[in-house]
Motif scaffolding. Structure first.
Motif, short mmCIF file in Angstrom:
data_model
loop_
_atom_site.label_atom_id
_atom_site.label_comp_id
_atom_site.label_asym_id
_atom_site.label_seq_id
_atom_site.Cartn_x
_atom_site.Cartn_y
_atom_site.Cartn_z
N ASP A 227 0.88 -1.17 0.00
CA ASP A 227 0.00 0.00 0.00
C ASP A 227 0.92 1.23 0.00
OD1 ASP A 227 -1.49 2.21 0.62
OD2 ASP A 227 -2.59 1.28 2.26
N PRO A 228 1.02 1.93 -1.13
CA PRO A 228 1.99 3.03 -1.23
C PRO A 228 1.75 4.11 -0.17
CG PRO A 228 1.10 2.50 -3.39
CD PRO A 228 0.29 1.74 -2.40
N GLU A 229 0.50 4.43 0.10
CA GLU A 229 0.20 5.49 1.07
C GLU A 229 0.67 5.10 2.46
OE1 GLU A 229 -0.51 8.50 0.21
OE2 GLU A 229 -0.49 7.73 -1.84
N ARG A 230 0.43 3.83 2.82
CA ARG A 230 0.89 3.37 4.13
C ARG A 230 2.42 3.41 4.20
NH1 ARG A 230 2.73 -0.43 7.80
NH2 ARG A 230 3.88 -1.55 6.19
N ALA A 231 3.07 2.94 3.13
CA ALA A 231 4.53 2.92 3.11
C ALA A 231 5.09 4.34 3.27
CB ALA A 231 5.03 2.29 1.81
N LEU A 232 4.54 5.28 2.53
CA LEU A 232 5.01 6.67 2.61
C LEU A 232 4.81 7.22 4.02
CD1 LEU A 232 3.63 7.98 -0.80
CD2 LEU A 232 6.04 7.75 -0.19
N ARG A 233 3.65 6.92 4.60
CA ARG A 233 3.33 7.42 5.95
C ARG A 233 4.34 6.89 6.97
NH1 ARG A 233 -1.70 5.88 5.70
NH2 ARG A 233 -1.45 4.04 7.01
N VAL A 234 4.62 5.61 6.88
CA VAL A 234 5.53 4.98 7.86
C VAL A 234 6.96 5.51 7.69
CG1 VAL A 234 6.62 2.80 8.54
CG2 VAL A 234 4.14 2.90 8.13
N ALA A 238 10.44 8.89 9.95
CA ALA A 238 11.87 9.10 10.20
C ALA A 238 12.28 10.55 10.04
CB ALA A 238 12.70 8.22 9.27
N GLY A 239 11.38 11.37 9.45
CA GLY A 239 11.65 12.80 9.41
C GLY A 239 12.16 13.36 8.10
N ALA A 240 12.48 12.51 7.12
CA ALA A 240 12.97 12.99 5.82
C ALA A 240 11.80 13.06 4.84
CB ALA A 240 14.05 12.05 5.29
N PRO A 241 11.87 13.96 3.85
CA PRO A 241 10.86 13.98 2.79
C PRO A 241 10.89 12.67 2.00
CG PRO A 241 12.31 15.91 2.65
CD PRO A 241 12.91 14.98 3.65
N VAL A 242 9.73 12.09 1.76
CA VAL A 242 9.66 10.79 1.08
C VAL A 242 8.59 10.84 -0.01
CG1 VAL A 242 9.35 8.30 1.35
CG2 VAL A 242 10.19 9.66 3.27
#
Ligand SMILES: [Zn+2]
Ligand SMILES: [Zn+2]
Length: 253
Positions: A227-234, A238-242
């Motif tokens: 799930d791309p949205e979940r992956a991006l959220r998680v 860590a604090g970096a732009p993803v």
């Protein structure tokens, strides 16, 4: 140094995403990084004729990363109005020369030039490796936690860097190589732990990013169960732009 995504997908068919392929450019030189099927066409879309590539770097030998190697060498061989007269250098993990020799055993002179040769430089699978690429780009490598001679790749030029995970499971070496890199391009093949541990998922990437502190992260190589949205959220925890990288995406570093 310019970095371009040629293929942000996997080996599974996807109308919008090709298998792994990237382009590193510096000082007017162009280096292909991996190259699954369809890479030559997407390279042309990015403005580079494969016949004029200055070399190729391979993270490992799986087909979704090397599928267009034979078409590339055949294209260099055919040449037509751009006959090649200079060698084609390739950098890959230990075993790549044997892989190429096996391909030559199948295709023979169809993928061998008369005025040029394919010159392979192997990088170690048991420790750090280093090579100076065309355009003054320094390649630094560490072994990845995968198969088929897999490496993590870091490209440095003029004080800037891009680090590519290649395919890998959990890997302290990736956090080490990606330390303070300007762009981390990271595979995110899984949605969580699976039987084969040779790939990353969001929680592993988040913890690695928290340690390495890259300036930005581009996720790639997501299989359909992710799930791309979940992956991006998680990973953003860590604090970096993803972001999730897309084919054709390009950045000047
Ligand atoms: Zn792989
Ligand atoms: Zn792969």
């Amino acid at each position: 140094m310019r970095f371009t995504v040629l293929g942000s997908g996997t080996t599974l068919p996807d109308a919008d995403r090709g298998p792994a392929g990237f382009l590193v450019q510096a000082e007017g030189r162009s280096i292909l990084v991996d190259g699954g099927s369809g890479t030559l066409q997407r390279l042309k879309r990015a403005g580079v004729d494969a016949r004029e590539l200055d070399g190729g770097v391979y993270s490992h030998r799986h087909v979704d990363h090397t599928g267009d190697l034979v078409p590339l060498l055949f294209t260099l061989k055919v040449g037509i109005d751009r006959p090649r007269t200079r060698d084609y250098p390739i950098w890959g993990g230990q075993g790549f020369q044997g892989f190429l020799s096996a391909l030559l055993g199948v295709y023979g002179q169809w993928i061998q030039g008369t005025a040029w040769s394919t010159v392979v430089t192997e990088l170690p699978l048991d420790g750090p490796g280093e090579a100076l690429l065309p355009g003054g780009v320094l390649l630094r490598t560490l072994p990845a936690n995968h198969a088929a001679g897999a490496l993590h790749l870091r490209f440095e030029h003029d004080g800037r860097s891009v680090t590519f995970s290649g395919d890998t499971g959990a890997s302290p070496a990736l956090a080490e190589l990606a330390e303070a890199t300007d762009l981390l391009v990271c595979e995110c093949a899984y949605d969580g732990p699976e039987d084969y541990d040779g790939h990353l998922y969001a929680e592993l990437i988040r913890d690695m990013v928290a340690q390495a502190r890259p300036a930005q992260v581009w996720l790639t190589h997501m299989y359909p169960q992710v799930d791309p949205e979940r992956a991006l959220r998680v990973v953003r925890e860590a604090g970096a732009p993803v972001i999730r990288a897309r084919d054709g995406q390009s950045v000047e570093l």
